[in-house]
Write an enzyme that holds these catalytic residues in place. Structure first.
Site, PDB file in Angstrom:
ATOM      1  N   CYS A 111       0.849  -1.188   0.000  1.00  0.00           N
ATOM      2  CA  CYS A 111       0.000   0.000   0.000  1.00  0.00           C
ATOM      3  C   CYS A 111       0.884   1.238   0.000  1.00  0.00           C
ATOM      4  CB  CYS A 111      -0.922   0.005   1.226  1.00  0.00           C
ATOM      5  SG  CYS A 111      -1.948   1.487   1.373  1.00  0.00           S
ATOM      6  N   PHE A 112       0.813   2.021  -1.068  1.00  0.00           N
ATOM      7  CA  PHE A 112       1.653   3.212  -1.172  1.00  0.00           C
ATOM      8  C   PHE A 112       1.157   4.331  -0.262  1.00  0.00           C
ATOM      9  CE2 PHE A 112       2.636   1.015  -5.125  1.00  0.00           C
ATOM     10  CZ  PHE A 112       4.008   1.132  -5.158  1.00  0.00           C
TER      11      PHE A 112
END
Length: 263
Positions: A111-112
């Site tokens: 998850c950025f």
């Protein structure tokens, strides 16, 4: 790789900026407009109820966001050398993340927006983060619609009123009929709406995978999983005290994953 690492820094900063802007608009714009209501003299005034509900949603969203970052998946360093030599890891659920430069157990995805991998340790906090972020954004959109409706005397009774609000407001903004602060709130309405729907869809997708006992990494790789009752899969992620975790941000206390790690 450089672009991914840059995105890993920009995306969390973008989320924090959106959160800060939302909090400022709620505190200094939406709440003061509700205090002007004559019914605000009551004990449970609209402003008080609105503020309490928004604080509950935002506290759970930010609390689970912090827990997702703190409770990083375990780094299986022994597998890293095998992954770099393109030799499969012992478990099909492990994966070497190039951004984090580590091997994680039950890897789901990177998850950025949190700058972290999502795996066995923080999956529940990630799902709750998506849930409460979606609710906070959609609730902020509803409060913003009420504010714009009162300030600009616009009726949203027609189903297409929200869709035509942006082009109409842009033309009125350049003609001077709409102030800059009002135009900014209108733009935020569509941003809240987009983020709220995206997080809601992602949350539902993750819950479906949890019920199946799968991860996104396993689905992409076509890895078959052992069929188990959906209740057991759900309990493995959310634990027995899932209701407490739903109301208060907390670690995976009582889950099967945390019990295995304690042994």
């Amino acid at each position: 790789m450089l672009a991914l690492r840059l995105l890993n820094v920009v995306a969390p900063a973008y989320f924090l900026c959106i959160s800060l802007v939302t909090f400022v608009l709620q505190l200094f714009l939406f709440l003061p407009s509700m205090r002007e209501d004559p019914a605000a003299a009551r004990l449970f005034s609209p402003a008080l109820l609105h503020g309490a509900l928004f604080l509950f949603l935002s506290a759970n969203a930010l609390g689970n966001y912090v827990l997702v970052i703190q409770n990083s998946p375990d780094d299986l360093g022994a597998c890293q050398g095998a992954s770099t030599r393109k030799v499969p890891c012992p478990s099909p659920s492990t994966h070497f993340c190039r951004v984090c430069a580590r091997v994680t157990l039950r890897h789901d995805h990177h998850c950025f927006f949190t700058g972290n991998c999502i795996g066995s340790r923080n999956m529940r906090n990630f799902v709750l983060f998506c849930l409460y972020t979606s609710l906070a954004c959609l609730y902020s959109m509803v409060a913003g619609v009420a504010y714009i409706s009162a300030v600009l005397s616009i009726s949203f009774a027609h189903p297409l009123a929200f869709l035509t609000l942006l082009p109409t407001s842009i033309s009125q903004f350049f003609s001077g009929a709409v102030l800059g602060s009002e135009m900014f709130v209108i733009l935020m309405l569509y941003l809240w709406f987009a983020i709220g729907l995206a997080c809601a869809g992602f949350c539902c997708h993750q819950l479906l995978l949890i019920l199946r006992g799968q991860t996104r990494h396993q689905v992409r790789k076509g890895v078959a999983v052992r069929a188990r009752p959906w209740r057991k899969n759900l309990q493995e992620v959310f634990g027995k005290r899932w209701l407490l975790g739903l109301l208060v941000p907390m670690f995976n206390v009582g889950s099967e994953t945390s019990k295995q790690q304690d042994k």
